[in-house]
Design a protein around this motif. Structure first.
Motif, mmCIF file in Angstrom:
data_model
loop_
_atom_site.group_PDB
_atom_site.id
_atom_site.type_symbol
_atom_site.label_atom_id
_atom_site.label_comp_id
_atom_site.label_asym_id
_atom_site.label_seq_id
_atom_site.Cartn_x
_atom_site.Cartn_y
_atom_site.Cartn_z
ATOM 1 N N LEU A 184 1.195 -1.506 0.012
ATOM 2 C CA LEU A 184 0.086 -0.176 -0.172
ATOM 3 C C LEU A 184 0.669 1.520 0.215
ATOM 4 C CD1 LEU A 184 -2.301 -1.592 2.917
ATOM 5 C CD2 LEU A 184 -2.662 -1.464 0.166
ATOM 6 N N CYS A 185 0.818 2.228 -0.451
ATOM 7 C CA CYS A 185 0.993 3.595 -0.998
ATOM 8 C C CYS A 185 1.844 4.293 0.719
ATOM 9 C CB CYS A 185 0.030 4.973 -1.173
ATOM 10 S SG CYS A 185 0.598 6.301 -1.458
ATOM 11 N N ASN A 186 1.125 3.324 1.807
ATOM 12 C CA ASN A 186 1.749 4.042 3.075
ATOM 13 C C ASN A 186 3.146 2.991 3.934
ATOM 14 O OD1 ASN A 186 -0.218 1.966 4.042
ATOM 15 N ND2 ASN A 186 -1.836 2.919 5.354
ATOM 16 N N GLY A 187 3.080 2.222 3.025
ATOM 17 C CA GLY A 187 4.183 1.137 3.066
ATOM 18 C C GLY A 187 4.099 -0.169 3.797
ATOM 19 N N VAL A 188 2.763 0.109 4.124
ATOM 20 C CA VAL A 188 1.812 -1.216 5.066
ATOM 21 C C VAL A 188 1.877 -2.443 3.666
ATOM 22 C CG1 VAL A 188 -0.535 -2.107 5.586
ATOM 23 C CG2 VAL A 188 0.934 0.029 6.477
ATOM 24 N N LEU A 189 2.435 -3.726 3.919
ATOM 25 C CA LEU A 189 2.418 -4.657 3.154
ATOM 26 C C LEU A 189 0.775 -5.671 4.011
ATOM 27 C CD1 LEU A 189 5.850 -7.144 2.950
ATOM 28 C CD2 LEU A 189 4.265 -5.278 1.149
ATOM 29 N N LEU A 190 0.202 -5.430 2.550
ATOM 30 C CA LEU A 190 -1.536 -6.136 3.028
ATOM 31 C C LEU A 190 -1.121 -7.667 2.690
ATOM 32 C CD1 LEU A 190 -3.765 -6.107 4.238
ATOM 33 C CD2 LEU A 190 -4.440 -5.223 2.729
ATOM 34 N N PHE A 191 -1.061 -8.514 3.227
ATOM 35 C CA PHE A 191 -1.525 -10.034 3.088
ATOM 36 C C PHE A 191 -3.054 -11.187 2.606
ATOM 37 C CE2 PHE A 191 2.291 -9.539 5.213
ATOM 38 C CZ PHE A 191 4.038 -10.034 4.153
ATOM 39 N N GLU A 192 -2.969 -11.790 1.803
ATOM 40 C CA GLU A 192 -4.417 -12.153 1.301
ATOM 41 C C GLU A 192 -5.182 -12.629 2.832
ATOM 42 O OE1 GLU A 192 -3.426 -16.550 -0.427
ATOM 43 O OE2 GLU A 192 -3.995 -14.964 -1.793
ATOM 44 N N ASP A 193 -4.412 -13.345 3.868
ATOM 45 C CA ASP A 193 -5.298 -13.826 4.830
ATOM 46 C C ASP A 193 -5.294 -12.758 5.713
ATOM 47 O OD1 ASP A 193 -2.331 -13.242 6.259
ATOM 48 O OD2 ASP A 193 -1.962 -14.760 6.923
ATOM 49 N N GLY B 19 -3.021 -10.469 7.099
ATOM 50 C CA GLY B 19 -2.559 -10.295 8.160
ATOM 51 C C GLY B 19 -1.945 -8.906 7.441
ATOM 52 N N GLU B 20 -1.058 -8.486 8.347
ATOM 53 C CA GLU B 20 -0.203 -7.112 7.889
ATOM 54 C C GLU B 20 1.563 -7.170 8.021
ATOM 55 O OE1 GLU B 20 -2.727 -3.391 8.505
ATOM 56 O OE2 GLU B 20 -4.055 -4.616 7.575
ATOM 57 N N LEU B 21 1.779 -6.201 7.044
ATOM 58 C CA LEU B 21 3.869 -5.931 7.865
ATOM 59 C C LEU B 21 3.414 -4.428 7.802
ATOM 60 C CD1 LEU B 21 5.777 -6.872 9.329
ATOM 61 C CD2 LEU B 21 6.914 -7.395 6.727
ATOM 62 N N PRO C 160 5.485 -0.601 8.629
ATOM 63 C CA PRO C 160 7.109 -0.140 7.577
ATOM 64 C C PRO C 160 7.854 -0.603 8.998
ATOM 65 C CG PRO C 160 5.052 1.325 7.672
ATOM 66 C CD PRO C 160 4.043 0.644 7.832
ATOM 67 N N ASP C 161 7.548 0.008 10.373
ATOM 68 C CA ASP C 161 8.195 -0.356 10.883
ATOM 69 C C ASP C 161 8.563 -1.530 11.765
ATOM 70 O OD1 ASP C 161 6.172 -0.368 12.773
ATOM 71 O OD2 ASP C 161 5.690 0.166 14.083
ATOM 72 N N GLY C 162 8.124 -2.494 10.766
ATOM 73 C CA GLY C 162 8.431 -4.480 11.578
ATOM 74 C C GLY C 162 7.380 -4.590 11.986
ATOM 75 N N ARG C 163 6.100 -3.999 12.216
ATOM 76 C CA ARG C 163 5.123 -5.043 13.670
ATOM 77 C C ARG C 163 4.325 -5.691 12.576
ATOM 78 N NH1 ARG C 163 1.783 0.122 16.246
ATOM 79 N NH2 ARG C 163 2.554 1.121 13.958
ATOM 80 N N VAL C 164 3.866 -6.508 13.032
ATOM 81 C CA VAL C 164 3.019 -8.033 12.177
ATOM 82 C C VAL C 164 1.907 -7.871 13.114
ATOM 83 C CG1 VAL C 164 3.169 -9.789 12.248
ATOM 84 C CG2 VAL C 164 5.298 -8.944 12.137
ATOM 85 N N ILE C 165 0.953 -7.406 12.186
ATOM 86 C CA ILE C 165 -0.449 -7.666 12.890
ATOM 87 C C ILE C 165 -1.358 -8.665 11.845
ATOM 88 C CG2 ILE C 165 -3.131 -6.563 12.614
ATOM 89 C CD1 ILE C 165 -0.708 -4.209 13.487
#
Length: 75
Positions: A43-52, A54-56, A58-63
């Protein structure tokens, strides 16, 4: 002691700007890259969004994945 910290410029250059990675609505940011064959989107804000869902961040935190319970029990 001096600390050098690398500043990462914001990816979002459009107006109005996308929600930040710390915002509750961070998933509504614009897509920058989409790779459904690999199961992720950037995403534009640097978030990696996974199909399940879950999110990663930009600062390395995992959702952790947060699918609705109805979808999880239907499987």
């Amino acid at each position: 002691m001096t600390t050098t910290q690398r500043k990462i410029p914001p990816m979002c250059q459009h107006q109005p700007p996308c929600p930040t990675a710390d915002s509750a609505d961070r998933e509504s940011a614009r897509l920058v890259a989409h790779h459904p064959e690999q199961g992720w989107s950037l995403l534009c804000n640097g978030v990696l969004l996974f199909e399940d869902t879950g999110e990663l961040l930009p600062d390395g935190r995992v959702i952790a994945p947060h699918r609705p319970l109805a979808a999880a029990t239907a499987a």
